[in-house]
Design a protein around this motif. Structure first.
Motif, short mmCIF file in Angstrom:
data_model
loop_
_atom_site.label_atom_id
_atom_site.label_comp_id
_atom_site.label_asym_id
_atom_site.label_seq_id
_atom_site.Cartn_x
_atom_site.Cartn_y
_atom_site.Cartn_z
N LEU A 8 0.84 -1.24 0.08
CA LEU A 8 -0.07 0.02 0.04
C LEU A 8 0.95 1.34 -0.03
CD1 LEU A 8 -2.98 -1.07 2.63
CD2 LEU A 8 -2.97 -0.87 0.09
N GLY A 9 0.91 2.08 -1.08
CA GLY A 9 1.65 3.07 -1.38
C GLY A 9 1.01 4.42 -0.91
N ARG A 10 1.43 5.51 -1.51
CA ARG A 10 1.07 6.94 -1.17
C ARG A 10 -0.47 7.13 -1.54
NH1 ARG A 10 6.37 8.10 -3.58
NH2 ARG A 10 5.04 8.56 -5.59
N THR A 11 -0.84 6.30 -2.56
CA THR A 11 -2.27 6.76 -2.97
C THR A 11 -3.11 6.20 -1.76
OG1 THR A 11 -1.68 6.10 -5.16
CG2 THR A 11 -4.29 6.23 -4.54
N TRP A 12 -2.85 5.10 -1.22
CA TRP A 12 -3.75 4.84 0.09
C TRP A 12 -3.67 5.50 0.97
CZ3 TRP A 12 -2.43 2.50 4.73
CH2 TRP A 12 -3.64 2.27 5.49
N LEU A 13 -2.32 5.90 1.31
CA LEU A 13 -1.74 6.70 2.80
C LEU A 13 -2.53 7.83 2.48
CD1 LEU A 13 1.98 5.96 2.68
CD2 LEU A 13 0.46 5.35 4.38
N HIS A 14 -2.44 8.73 1.18
CA HIS A 14 -3.08 10.12 1.04
C HIS A 14 -4.53 9.87 1.20
CE1 HIS A 14 0.65 11.88 -1.17
NE2 HIS A 14 0.84 11.28 0.16
N TYR A 15 -5.19 8.84 0.64
CA TYR A 15 -6.99 9.13 0.71
C TYR A 15 -7.14 8.43 2.27
CZ TYR A 15 -7.82 9.19 -4.09
OH TYR A 15 -8.13 9.67 -5.46
N MET A 16 -6.38 7.79 3.01
CA MET A 16 -6.81 7.57 4.49
C MET A 16 -6.28 8.52 5.34
SD MET A 16 -8.35 4.62 4.82
CE MET A 16 -7.90 4.14 6.31
N THR A 17 -5.79 9.68 4.70
CA THR A 17 -4.93 10.63 5.52
C THR A 17 -4.33 10.12 6.62
OG1 THR A 17 -6.84 11.09 6.87
CG2 THR A 17 -6.72 12.49 5.07
N THR A 18 -3.48 9.02 6.36
CA THR A 18 -2.80 8.23 7.26
C THR A 18 -1.29 8.77 7.76
OG1 THR A 18 -3.75 6.21 6.50
CG2 THR A 18 -1.47 6.11 7.64
N ILE A 19 -0.77 8.62 8.84
CA ILE A 19 0.70 9.07 9.20
C ILE A 19 1.37 7.71 9.58
CG2 ILE A 19 1.99 10.45 10.91
CD1 ILE A 19 -0.51 11.90 11.26
N PRO A 20 2.19 7.40 8.70
CA PRO A 20 3.17 6.26 9.01
C PRO A 20 4.21 6.48 9.71
CG PRO A 20 3.47 7.21 6.77
CD PRO A 20 2.57 8.16 7.19
N SER A 21 4.84 5.52 10.37
CA SER A 21 6.02 5.44 11.47
C SER A 21 6.75 4.28 11.29
CB SER A 21 5.48 5.80 12.54
OG SER A 21 6.57 5.81 13.48
N THR A 22 7.72 4.44 10.44
CA THR A 22 8.64 3.11 10.31
C THR A 22 9.28 2.91 11.61
OG1 THR A 22 10.62 4.61 9.38
CG2 THR A 22 8.97 3.59 7.84
N TYR A 23 9.52 3.91 12.27
CA TYR A 23 10.37 3.59 13.54
C TYR A 23 9.41 2.47 14.49
CZ TYR A 23 12.53 4.38 18.05
OH TYR A 23 13.36 4.19 19.42
N HIS A 24 8.29 3.08 14.53
CA HIS A 24 7.06 2.37 15.43
C HIS A 24 6.58 1.30 14.60
CE1 HIS A 24 7.44 6.39 17.40
NE2 HIS A 24 7.63 5.51 18.64
#
Length: 137
Positions: A84-100
């Motif tokens: 799931l790339g930027r398209t999904w992240l943007h539509y979901m208004t998601t904040i990803p954290s690779t650290y967590h």
């Protein structure tokens, strides 16, 4: 996705496409003949190109939110079943954290945090290493 629990999904803010393994489509009982936009060329971060088998739109549920996502279907994606790339992240208004190893997003009911699995991440990494070493040999 589509009433199936799909495991080993990579959330990749660097990917401009949402990708799905062809084997996942088959396991869902869907036909690859129903795909649209056949033969699109996708290039990876390493410059390698692969041709998609086509696109499919599937509902993806994350927490309590369901969003229809257009996936490019590919063979031998990686050790992951989906990306799931930027398209999904943007539509979901998601904040990803690779650290967590998590993503957070807001809904009308409040904030939702979805956590990844350290064990699954290690397993995917190990599979990728084994596949890489077998291709080199």
């Amino acid at each position: 996705m589509e009433d199936f629990d799909v495991r080993w999904i990579l959330i990749d803010p660097g990917s401009s496409a949402d990708l799905l393994q062809a084997s996942v489509i088959k396991q869902m009982g869907l036909e690859l003949s129903g795909l649209e936009n056949l033969g699109r060329i996708l290039s990876g971060f390493n410059g390698a190109a692969t041709t998609s088998l086509g696109d499919v739109v599937l509902p993806v549920q994350a927490g309590l939110v369901t969003l229809n996502v257009q996936f490019s279907v590919v063979e031998d994606l990686s050790s992951f079943n989906a990306i799931l790339g930027r398209t999904w992240l943007h539509y979901m208004t998601t904040i990803p954290s690779t650290y967590h190893q998590m993503v957070s997003f807001l809904t009308e009911d409040g904030k939702i945090d979805l956590y990844g699995s350290q064990l699954a991440a290690r397993q995917c990494y190990q599979i990728a290493r084994e596949v890489g070493s077998s291709k080199d040999g």
